[in-house]
Motif scaffolding. Sequence first.
Motif, short mmCIF file in Angstrom:
data_model
loop_
_atom_site.label_atom_id
_atom_site.label_comp_id
_atom_site.label_asym_id
_atom_site.label_seq_id
_atom_site.Cartn_x
_atom_site.Cartn_y
_atom_site.Cartn_z
N ASP A 84 17.03 -6.06 37.66
CA ASP A 84 17.15 -5.39 36.37
C ASP A 84 16.58 -6.26 35.25
OD1 ASP A 84 18.33 -3.04 37.27
OD2 ASP A 84 20.35 -3.87 37.20
N ALA A 135 13.41 -5.24 32.88
CA ALA A 135 13.56 -5.21 31.42
C ALA A 135 12.54 -6.09 30.75
CB ALA A 135 14.97 -5.65 31.05
N ILE A 168 24.34 -2.35 25.44
CA ILE A 168 22.91 -2.22 25.78
C ILE A 168 22.31 -0.91 25.27
CG2 ILE A 168 23.03 -3.79 27.75
CD1 ILE A 168 23.13 -1.34 29.59
N THR A 169 22.94 -0.34 24.25
CA THR A 169 22.45 0.92 23.68
C THR A 169 21.00 0.81 23.22
OG1 THR A 169 24.69 1.49 22.94
CG2 THR A 169 22.87 2.67 21.92
N GLY A 203 13.85 1.77 26.97
CA GLY A 203 13.83 2.61 28.16
C GLY A 203 14.43 1.91 29.37
N PHE A 204 15.32 0.94 29.12
CA PHE A 204 15.95 0.16 30.19
C PHE A 204 17.26 0.79 30.63
CE2 PHE A 204 19.29 -3.05 31.04
CZ PHE A 204 18.83 -3.53 32.26
N GLU A 205 17.45 0.86 31.93
CA GLU A 205 18.71 1.31 32.50
C GLU A 205 19.01 0.45 33.72
OE1 GLU A 205 22.19 3.08 32.61
OE2 GLU A 205 20.67 3.75 31.16
N ALA A 221 18.62 -1.27 24.18
CA ALA A 221 17.71 -1.39 25.32
C ALA A 221 17.49 -0.05 26.00
CB ALA A 221 18.25 -2.41 26.32
N ARG A 222 18.54 0.74 26.06
CA ARG A 222 18.41 2.08 26.67
C ARG A 222 17.52 2.98 25.80
NH1 ARG A 222 24.54 1.93 28.52
NH2 ARG A 222 24.28 2.05 30.79
N GLN A 223 17.79 3.01 24.51
CA GLN A 223 17.14 3.98 23.63
C GLN A 223 15.73 3.59 23.23
OE1 GLN A 223 19.87 4.45 20.33
NE2 GLN A 223 21.28 5.75 21.50
N THR A 261 24.80 -5.27 31.91
CA THR A 261 25.24 -4.00 32.48
C THR A 261 26.20 -3.26 31.56
OG1 THR A 261 27.11 -5.04 33.63
CG2 THR A 261 25.02 -4.90 34.83
N LYS A 319 19.98 -0.71 37.22
CA LYS A 319 20.07 0.03 38.47
C LYS A 319 21.14 -0.53 39.40
CE LYS A 319 15.11 1.20 38.42
NZ LYS A 319 14.73 0.43 37.24
#
Length: 377
Positions: A263, A267, A327-328, A335-337, A330-332, A286, A339
């Motif tokens: 991950d 990232a 991690i909001t 584009g990281f999620e 990084a997600r938005q 995470t 795994k």
Amino acid sequence: MNVLITGGAGFIGSNIALKLIAKGYGVTVLDSLSEQIHGANPELTSPLYRKIKDKVVFIEGNVNNRADWEQALVEIDYVIHLAAETGTGQSMYEIKKYVDTNIGGTALLLDILTNTKHRVKRIVVAESRAIYGEGKYHCPQCGVVYPLERKDEDMAKGDFECKCPKCGGEIRFVATAEDSTIHPLSIYGISKQVQGQLVHLVCKSIGVESVSFRYQNVYGPGQSLTNPYTGILSIFSTRIKNGNGLNIFEDGKETRDFVYIEDVVDATILGMEVPDLNGHVFNIGTGVAIDVLTVAKTLCEKYGVKVPITVSGNYRLGDIRHNYADITAARQILGFEPKWNFSDGIEQFTNWVNQQEVREDNYDASIEEMKKKRLYK
């Protein structure tokens, strides 16, 4: 496109290098091959180094050496700057070493980019969750607060939880976001804070894009099992494999956010490739807090080895109580999620450890060193 990875023979860097090569990038690695990480003879003692040495342009050098930087930066488009001294506890008594490498080495990179011709488009720099110190909490009376360093006298009495810095009452830890207060509690944390600030400030003035990552506790197959100063999973694993008991600091309820190596690699590469990220800072974790006692019991279970687990009440000055990532962003934006959850990641990690030669356990020596410096209680 060519990428320079400083510290590229290390745990994170070597995995990023292999992924970039698979994606078609040319990769140069600048690494000092520190004995603490790679052993006395890296050709024989460092699997991390061996897996990349014939696949990258490798420069054995030091980030404090101008000539090494100048050689490494030839025809480079992107810099992923990971090279750093990384032990929180060790940083409290090897102060000059940490400042020289983490701050001085970064300043030298930026000085060269400012004053010479180059083609670097973007620097991706590793900060650390350590820059937050204790991170973000909620007080029923005062709302969001950022507690100060815990007092030695409180911890000596077995009172390990943070207190509200305003009213002194009990507080609850919550996810720490990138806009949280920055107040590192170790020399390592301070050095990583300054490292990130230098990169963002100077890059803005010279027209180079900058992105920084605040990694949480990174783990996975391939991490060092011999370095007694970093990586609680490695430290515990080596002790268990040697049949040595585990000394759990404080009351075992202190928590960390463990993020799997794949991950972190994904990232970091997103941070290099995604457009319109200039000036952004991202937490990479995470978003889940795992307590240390759970970590110890899980490892013993996975290895099928029973060793004494002692919750001792010992503590180290400079350690934090809790921290896990929001991690909001990084997600938005990135584009990281993630795994990998902790259960699946720890399964991969322990399976790998079971295939390794049992390493010498040097942890007690590191504790004795901290005792001499009055940093271990």
